[in-house]
Design a protein around this motif. Structure first.
Motif, short mmCIF file in Angstrom:
data_model
loop_
_atom_site.label_atom_id
_atom_site.label_comp_id
_atom_site.label_asym_id
_atom_site.label_seq_id
_atom_site.Cartn_x
_atom_site.Cartn_y
_atom_site.Cartn_z
N MET A 92 0.84 -1.19 0.00
CA MET A 92 0.00 0.00 0.00
C MET A 92 0.88 1.24 0.00
SD MET A 92 -2.96 1.09 2.71
CE MET A 92 -3.83 2.63 2.50
N SER A 93 0.57 2.21 -0.88
CA SER A 93 1.38 3.41 -0.99
C SER A 93 1.16 4.31 0.22
CB SER A 93 1.02 4.17 -2.26
OG SER A 93 1.70 5.41 -2.29
N THR A 94 2.24 4.90 0.70
CA THR A 94 2.16 5.87 1.79
C THR A 94 2.45 7.28 1.29
OG1 THR A 94 4.49 5.47 2.36
CG2 THR A 94 2.82 4.13 3.50
N TRP A 95 2.44 7.48 -0.01
CA TRP A 95 2.75 8.79 -0.59
C TRP A 95 1.74 9.84 -0.11
CZ3 TRP A 95 6.88 9.65 -3.91
CH2 TRP A 95 6.98 10.93 -4.48
N ARG A 96 2.24 11.00 0.24
CA ARG A 96 1.38 12.09 0.69
C ARG A 96 1.92 13.41 0.17
NH1 ARG A 96 4.37 9.63 4.40
NH2 ARG A 96 5.66 10.79 5.89
N PRO A 97 1.08 14.44 0.10
CA PRO A 97 1.57 15.73 -0.41
C PRO A 97 2.72 16.27 0.42
CG PRO A 97 -0.83 15.71 -0.29
CD PRO A 97 -0.35 14.48 0.43
N LEU A 98 3.75 16.73 -0.25
CA LEU A 98 4.88 17.36 0.43
C LEU A 98 4.63 18.85 0.58
CD1 LEU A 98 7.98 16.89 1.33
CD2 LEU A 98 8.47 18.02 -0.84
N LEU A 99 4.16 19.49 -0.47
CA LEU A 99 3.95 20.93 -0.47
C LEU A 99 2.52 21.25 -0.07
CD1 LEU A 99 5.83 21.95 -3.74
CD2 LEU A 99 6.72 21.85 -1.40
N THR A 100 2.37 22.17 0.85
CA THR A 100 1.04 22.62 1.28
C THR A 100 1.06 24.13 1.35
OG1 THR A 100 1.70 22.40 3.61
CG2 THR A 100 0.60 20.50 2.59
N GLY A 101 -0.11 24.72 1.59
CA GLY A 101 -0.19 26.15 1.79
C GLY A 101 0.25 26.95 0.57
N SER A 102 0.99 28.02 0.80
CA SER A 102 1.40 28.90 -0.30
C SER A 102 2.34 28.20 -1.27
CB SER A 102 2.07 30.16 0.26
OG SER A 102 3.26 29.82 0.98
N ALA A 103 3.16 27.29 -0.78
CA ALA A 103 4.07 26.55 -1.67
C ALA A 103 3.28 25.68 -2.64
CB ALA A 103 5.04 25.70 -0.86
N GLU A 104 2.22 25.06 -2.15
CA GLU A 104 1.37 24.25 -3.02
C GLU A 104 0.70 25.13 -4.08
OE1 GLU A 104 -2.45 21.18 -2.72
OE2 GLU A 104 -2.07 22.64 -1.13
N ILE A 105 0.21 26.28 -3.69
CA ILE A 105 -0.46 27.18 -4.64
C ILE A 105 0.51 27.62 -5.73
CG2 ILE A 105 -1.49 29.47 -4.89
CD1 ILE A 105 -2.63 29.07 -2.02
N ARG A 106 1.73 28.00 -5.34
CA ARG A 106 2.73 28.43 -6.33
C ARG A 106 3.12 27.28 -7.25
NH1 ARG A 106 7.28 29.93 -2.75
NH2 ARG A 106 8.36 30.65 -4.63
N ALA A 107 3.25 26.09 -6.67
CA ALA A 107 3.63 24.93 -7.49
C ALA A 107 2.54 24.62 -8.51
CB ALA A 107 3.88 23.72 -6.59
N LEU A 108 1.29 24.62 -8.09
CA LEU A 108 0.20 24.32 -9.01
C LEU A 108 0.03 25.40 -10.06
CD1 LEU A 108 -2.40 22.78 -6.54
CD2 LEU A 108 -1.00 21.60 -8.25
N GLU A 109 0.30 26.65 -9.70
CA GLU A 109 0.28 27.73 -10.70
C GLU A 109 1.31 27.48 -11.78
OE1 GLU A 109 -1.22 31.55 -7.97
OE2 GLU A 109 0.92 31.24 -8.40
N ALA A 110 2.51 27.05 -11.37
CA ALA A 110 3.57 26.77 -12.34
C ALA A 110 3.19 25.58 -13.22
CB ALA A 110 4.89 26.49 -11.62
N VAL A 111 2.62 24.55 -12.62
CA VAL A 111 2.19 23.38 -13.38
C VAL A 111 1.14 23.78 -14.42
CG1 VAL A 111 0.98 21.16 -13.25
CG2 VAL A 111 2.73 21.73 -11.55
N GLU A 112 0.17 24.56 -14.01
CA GLU A 112 -0.89 25.00 -14.93
C GLU A 112 -0.31 25.83 -16.07
OE1 GLU A 112 -4.11 24.25 -15.13
OE2 GLU A 112 -3.79 22.82 -13.51
N ALA A 113 0.64 26.70 -15.75
CA ALA A 113 1.24 27.54 -16.78
C ALA A 113 2.02 26.71 -17.79
CB ALA A 113 2.14 28.59 -16.13
N ILE A 114 2.76 25.72 -17.31
CA ILE A 114 3.52 24.85 -18.22
C ILE A 114 2.57 24.04 -19.09
CG2 ILE A 114 5.06 22.85 -18.33
CD1 ILE A 114 6.37 23.95 -15.72
N ALA A 115 1.53 23.47 -18.48
CA ALA A 115 0.58 22.67 -19.24
C ALA A 115 -0.11 23.50 -20.32
CB ALA A 115 -0.47 22.07 -18.29
N ALA A 116 -0.41 24.74 -20.02
CA ALA A 116 -1.03 25.62 -21.02
C ALA A 116 -0.05 25.97 -22.12
CB ALA A 116 -1.55 26.89 -20.35
N ALA A 117 1.19 26.28 -21.74
CA ALA A 117 2.20 26.69 -22.73
C ALA A 117 2.54 25.55 -23.68
CB ALA A 117 3.45 27.18 -22.02
#
Length: 388
Positions: A1-26
């Motif tokens: 069973m996987s024990t993987w869990r989010p590493l980034l939370t809070g503002s770091a998570e928001i910034r990371a997801l913003e970068a992911v969305e921007a790359i996916a769009a580009a």
């Protein structure tokens, strides 16, 4: 069973997801589909992995279709990173895709029947990379046959020394490469996965243990060099997946977890902690790429932390993801990320480009263990044991 869990939370998570969305769009700009490059490491097959991981089926299928068109119309090598098996591996990874890879499986099995083997042994363009594809195709009988041939070639070509240790020197090279991309560490990770899958397990175990003993014996006061028996200054290479302490630690830890080898796991984590203590200023990291940049460093520390729970490795992962986010400069490269290659250039792919940065950032915010990093041999498929 996987024990993987989010590493980034809070503002770091928001910034990371913003970068992911921007790359996916580009990356949906038509120029990237217009390129001839279709490979897993640098082209449309790898970009398809990103969209599949993000759950964007239509975009994943579009890029995968481009890769499959190249498979039919271009003369490609058989190898994982730049060739046929890499595109086929991406097909297996994209959930819900029904692509018949039987022709690839059959051709690979025939290709590996060559005797003696005169090609490379490594991950990027050799036997270990072909093995990554075959492992993903188990329990298909063609895949099992290919894996047995790969192990036979590795056993035949192992350079054995005192204490039954073993390693491999590539044809035409004077030195023994230690790294994950082109050397012993990658082969050890592959052997661990093959052993766990029950493919010639005694042969795989003997080779893995011998190669691990040999590799661990090459450490110097600086850590692991790029290669031994080579005219290379004994200074540590940059902190990276492809070469050096961190990539070696992640590969060894993957093998240790696959085979329940507690001592190898302890050795791997000790190497990882040494890498975590290295000052960023001396790391040699210049860009954010997976191969030798900040996102790759961050993801490997995250992968090691997720398996071990080690607080030092967690802190290192956080620190390197923060550096990855700071490297994003709007107006440069793809969504702010460029590769440092005799200047700053836009690269879309997984290994040295923006797609890989997005995959690493997305994995740091996810609650499910990623499978795309099996191409890096820092994780292995769940064991699907075959008949010995």
């Amino acid at each position: 069973m996987s024990t993987w869990r989010p590493l980034l939370t809070g503002s770091a998570e928001i910034r990371a997801l913003e970068a992911v969305e921007a790359i996916a769009a580009a990356l949906q700009d038509p120029q990237w589909l217009a390129r001839e490059e279709a490979s897993l490491s640098a082209g449309s097959a790898g970009i398809a992995l990103l969209y599949a991981y993000l759950g964007r089926r239509a975009a994943a299928l579009e890029f995968l279709g481009h890769a499959l068109e190249a498979l039919e119309n271009q003369c490609l090598s058989p190898f994982l990173y730049r060739g046929i098996t890499g595109i086929a591996w991406a097909c297996v990874q994209v959930e819900g895709v029904r692509v018949d890879t039987t022709a690839v499986d059959e051709a690979l099995a025939i290709y590996l029947d060559a005797s003696p083997w005169n090609g490379l042994h490594e991950l990027i363009a050799g036997l270990a990379g072909l093995g990554v594809y075959a492992l993903e195709r188990l329990p298909d009988p063609h895949a099992e046959r290919s894996l047995r041939r790969i192990l036979s070639h590795l056993e035949e070509h192992a350079a054995r020394g005192a204490g039954s240790t073993s390693t491999w020197r590539e044809p035409g090279r004077r030195s023994y490469d230690l790294g994950t991309a082109h050397g012993a560490a990658g082969l050890i990770a592959f052997l661990g996965a093959a052993e766990a899958a029950g493919i010639e397990p005694e042969t795989a175990r003997q080779l893995r243990r011998g190669a691990s003993s040999w590799l661990l014996g090459q450490q110097t006061e600086y850590g692991f060099p790029v290669a031994v028996e080579a005219a290379i200054d004994p200074v540590p290479p940059r902190l990276a997946w492809c070469y050096g302490d961190l990539g070696i630690a992640a590969a060894l830890y993957s093998a240790a977890r696959a085979c329940d080898d507690e001592q190898l796991g302890r050795d791997a984590l000790a190497i990882a902690r040494r890498a975590a203590a290295r000052a960023p200023e001396s790391s040699g990291v210049l860009d954010a790429s997976v191969c030798h940049g900040a996102a790759g460093v961050a993801h490997l520390f995250n992968r090691l932390f997720q398996g071990s729970g080690d607080a030092q490795l967690r802190e290192a992962a956080h620190s390197w993801f923060e550096r990855t986010l700071q490297m994003r400069l709007p107006g440069r490269g793809i969504a702010g990320y460029a590769a440092c290659e005799d200047g700053w250039v836009a690269r879309p792919g997984v290994l040295t480009g923006a797609a890989g940065v997005a995959l690493a950032l997305a994995a740091a915010t996810a609650a499910a263990e990623p499978s795309w990093d099996r191409m890096l041999l820092v994780s292995a498929p769940a064991a699907r044991r075959t008949t010995p």
